[in-house]
Design a protein around this motif. Structure first.
Motif, mmCIF file in Angstrom:
data_model
loop_
_atom_site.group_PDB
_atom_site.id
_atom_site.type_symbol
_atom_site.label_atom_id
_atom_site.label_comp_id
_atom_site.label_asym_id
_atom_site.label_seq_id
_atom_site.Cartn_x
_atom_site.Cartn_y
_atom_site.Cartn_z
ATOM 1 N N MET A 1 0.790 -7.751 -15.767
ATOM 2 C CA MET A 1 0.256 -8.342 -14.534
ATOM 3 C C MET A 1 1.390 -8.584 -13.525
ATOM 4 N N LEU A 2 2.549 -9.005 -14.016
ATOM 5 C CA LEU A 2 3.694 -9.208 -13.135
ATOM 6 C C LEU A 2 4.144 -7.890 -12.520
ATOM 7 N N ILE A 3 4.223 -6.853 -13.335
ATOM 8 C CA ILE A 3 4.617 -5.538 -12.833
ATOM 9 C C ILE A 3 3.602 -5.046 -11.803
ATOM 10 N N ALA A 4 2.312 -5.215 -12.080
ATOM 11 C CA ALA A 4 1.273 -4.784 -11.139
ATOM 12 C C ALA A 4 1.366 -5.561 -9.828
ATOM 13 N N ALA A 5 1.635 -6.856 -9.905
ATOM 14 C CA ALA A 5 1.742 -7.671 -8.693
ATOM 15 C C ALA A 5 2.933 -7.239 -7.846
ATOM 16 N N VAL A 6 4.045 -6.937 -8.493
ATOM 17 C CA VAL A 6 5.237 -6.503 -7.752
ATOM 18 C C VAL A 6 4.990 -5.140 -7.115
ATOM 19 N N VAL A 7 4.382 -4.226 -7.841
ATOM 20 C CA VAL A 7 4.110 -2.897 -7.302
ATOM 21 C C VAL A 7 3.128 -2.985 -6.138
ATOM 22 N N MET A 8 2.112 -3.826 -6.251
ATOM 23 C CA MET A 8 1.137 -3.961 -5.166
ATOM 24 C C MET A 8 1.769 -4.562 -3.917
ATOM 25 N N GLU A 9 2.799 -5.360 -4.071
ATOM 26 C CA GLU A 9 3.502 -5.898 -2.909
ATOM 27 C C GLU A 9 4.407 -4.856 -2.262
ATOM 28 N N ILE A 10 4.937 -3.948 -3.069
ATOM 29 C CA ILE A 10 5.844 -2.926 -2.547
ATOM 30 C C ILE A 10 5.073 -1.827 -1.824
ATOM 31 N N ILE A 11 3.929 -1.433 -2.386
ATOM 32 C CA ILE A 11 3.148 -0.354 -1.790
ATOM 33 C C ILE A 11 2.528 -0.856 -0.488
#
Length: 96
Positions: free
Chosen positions: A72-82
């Motif tokens: 979930m942390l990885i997904a949250a970081v990726v969604m902020e970058i994209i």
């Protein structure tokens, strides 16, 4: 450095295993449509990883990545970058 029996490492990892199981239960409960939140998102996986790094079987520390809080942390970081496309609803409602 003295290596203990396998049960000593299981006892050291047991709080992490408990938190790991609780995180998965919350994850599956949230998929059913009801929402719970977890105040312990990464602690279970980290605890398991640390206990495994203290054991002679260091490769078992990779089990800490199976915690849903890590993903979930990885997904949250990726969604902020994209970059997201923002729809401008105000301009589409105005005629002219």
């Amino acid at each position: 450095m003295r290596h203990f029996d396998w049960w000593v490492y299981i006892v050291m990892a047991s709080p992490g295993i408990f938190l790991f199981v609780v995180n998965w239960l919350i994850f599956f409960h949230n998929m059913s449509g009801k929402k719970w939140s977890s105040g312990i998102p990464l602690i279970g996986g980290a605890w398991i990883a640390i206990a495994c790094l203290l054991s002679p079987f260091k490769w078992l520390a990779l089990a800490g990545f199976a915690d849903p809080g890590v993903w979930m942390l990885i997904a949250a970081v990726v969604m902020e970058i994209i970059p997201h496309r923002k729809k401008d609803h105000d301009k589409s409602d105005i005629c002219g």
